[in-house]
Design a protein around this motif. Sequence first.
Motif, PDB file in Angstrom:
ATOM      1  N   THR A  35       0.842  -1.202   0.000  1.00  0.00           N
ATOM      2  CA  THR A  35       0.000   0.000   0.000  1.00  0.00           C
ATOM      3  C   THR A  35       0.874   1.247   0.000  1.00  0.00           C
ATOM      4  O   THR A  35       0.592   2.216  -0.706  1.00  0.00           O
ATOM      5  N   LEU A  36       1.948   1.204   0.770  1.00  0.00           N
ATOM      6  CA  LEU A  36       2.884   2.329   0.798  1.00  0.00           C
ATOM      7  C   LEU A  36       3.484   2.547  -0.591  1.00  0.00           C
ATOM      8  O   LEU A  36       3.534   3.685  -1.082  1.00  0.00           O
ATOM      9  N   ALA A  37       3.910   1.472  -1.246  1.00  0.00           N
ATOM     10  CA  ALA A  37       4.474   1.579  -2.595  1.00  0.00           C
ATOM     11  C   ALA A  37       3.421   2.099  -3.587  1.00  0.00           C
ATOM     12  O   ALA A  37       3.724   2.920  -4.456  1.00  0.00           O
ATOM     13  N   PHE A  38       2.187   1.639  -3.440  1.00  0.00           N
ATOM     14  CA  PHE A  38       1.089   2.088  -4.300  1.00  0.00           C
ATOM     15  C   PHE A  38       0.890   3.600  -4.163  1.00  0.00           C
ATOM     16  O   PHE A  38       0.819   4.318  -5.156  1.00  0.00           O
ATOM     17  N   LEU A  39       0.841   4.079  -2.930  1.00  0.00           N
ATOM     18  CA  LEU A  39       0.696   5.519  -2.693  1.00  0.00           C
ATOM     19  C   LEU A  39       1.888   6.287  -3.250  1.00  0.00           C
ATOM     20  O   LEU A  39       1.734   7.342  -3.867  1.00  0.00           O
ATOM     21  N   TYR A  40       3.069   5.743  -3.023  1.00  0.00           N
ATOM     22  CA  TYR A  40       4.296   6.367  -3.523  1.00  0.00           C
ATOM     23  C   TYR A  40       4.231   6.498  -5.045  1.00  0.00           C
ATOM     24  O   TYR A  40       4.587   7.533  -5.599  1.00  0.00           O
ATOM     25  N   ALA A  41       3.768   5.435  -5.705  1.00  0.00           N
ATOM     26  CA  ALA A  41       3.674   5.443  -7.166  1.00  0.00           C
ATOM     27  C   ALA A  41       2.743   6.544  -7.661  1.00  0.00           C
ATOM     28  O   ALA A  41       3.010   7.166  -8.696  1.00  0.00           O
ATOM     29  N   LEU A  42       1.671   6.786  -6.931  1.00  0.00           N
ATOM     30  CA  LEU A  42       0.667   7.764  -7.373  1.00  0.00           C
ATOM     31  C   LEU A  42       1.017   9.212  -7.028  1.00  0.00           C
ATOM     32  O   LEU A  42       0.414  10.132  -7.570  1.00  0.00           O
ATOM     33  N   THR A  43       1.973   9.419  -6.147  1.00  0.00           N
ATOM     34  CA  THR A  43       2.251  10.794  -5.713  1.00  0.00           C
ATOM     35  C   THR A  43       3.082  11.594  -6.704  1.00  0.00           C
ATOM     36  O   THR A  43       3.389  12.750  -6.439  1.00  0.00           O
ATOM     37  N   ASP A  44       3.403  10.998  -7.853  1.00  0.00           N
ATOM     38  CA  ASP A  44       4.107  11.790  -8.861  1.00  0.00           C
ATOM     39  C   ASP A  44       3.142  12.694  -9.626  1.00  0.00           C
ATOM     40  O   ASP A  44       3.551  13.466 -10.485  1.00  0.00           O
ATOM     41  N   GLY A  45       1.839  12.585  -9.313  1.00  0.00           N
ATOM     42  CA  GLY A  45       0.840  13.457  -9.923  1.00  0.00           C
ATOM     43  C   GLY A  45       0.350  12.987 -11.282  1.00  0.00           C
ATOM     44  O   GLY A  45      -0.518  13.622 -11.876  1.00  0.00           O
ATOM     45  N   LYS A  46       0.888  11.891 -11.794  1.00  0.00           N
ATOM     46  CA  LYS A  46       0.484  11.372 -13.096  1.00  0.00           C
ATOM     47  C   LYS A  46      -0.504  10.229 -12.909  1.00  0.00           C
ATOM     48  O   LYS A  46      -0.433   9.503 -11.924  1.00  0.00           O
ATOM     49  N   PRO A  47      -1.413  10.056 -13.864  1.00  0.00           N
ATOM     50  CA  PRO A  47      -2.310   8.902 -13.808  1.00  0.00           C
ATOM     51  C   PRO A  47      -1.538   7.615 -14.116  1.00  0.00           C
ATOM     52  O   PRO A  47      -0.637   7.616 -14.956  1.00  0.00           O
TER      53      PRO A  47
END
Length: 157
Positions: A35-47
């Motif tokens: 879940t942490l990695a998932f959130l990290y992946a999404l925080t770059d602001g890109k879909p």
Amino acid sequence: MDKNYETVRRIMLATNKIDGVYYLLGKNYGINENTLAFLYALTDGKPHSQKEISDEWIIPRTTINSIVKTMLAEGYIMFCSEQHTKEKAIVLTESGRKYADRFLKDIYSAEEKAIIGTLENYPPEFVSALEEFGNRLYQEFHEILQNKKEHIKHEQF
């Protein structure tokens, strides 16, 4: 072989330490490392699509799917339409960004300090070298697994 073995062993220990730190941080915050990695992946602001996150972060698709269902229900992510693709793209909602920031603010701060200290001693190219090693290792393991599958398939007949 011995020198290469020692080098790979040092890299493996270092990456396990890095993975372990993120695991312990997630556990401390009450979320698992995927879940942490998932959130990290999404925080770059890109879909990002579920497939993309699964492939890039090497998290099983079923795990990503479970995280997506939970995050959707909690209102932390939403689907957005990406043109020219079958996959639905995922982005963080405003509450999702706030949720992720609770964890990632401290993580980004620690990462920043760690990389500054590292770059005082090593050139930034060490990252490219590590990426190349990771990609090559992934390819080699992929080949081994493909060969094993082919071997098993031939043994069955």
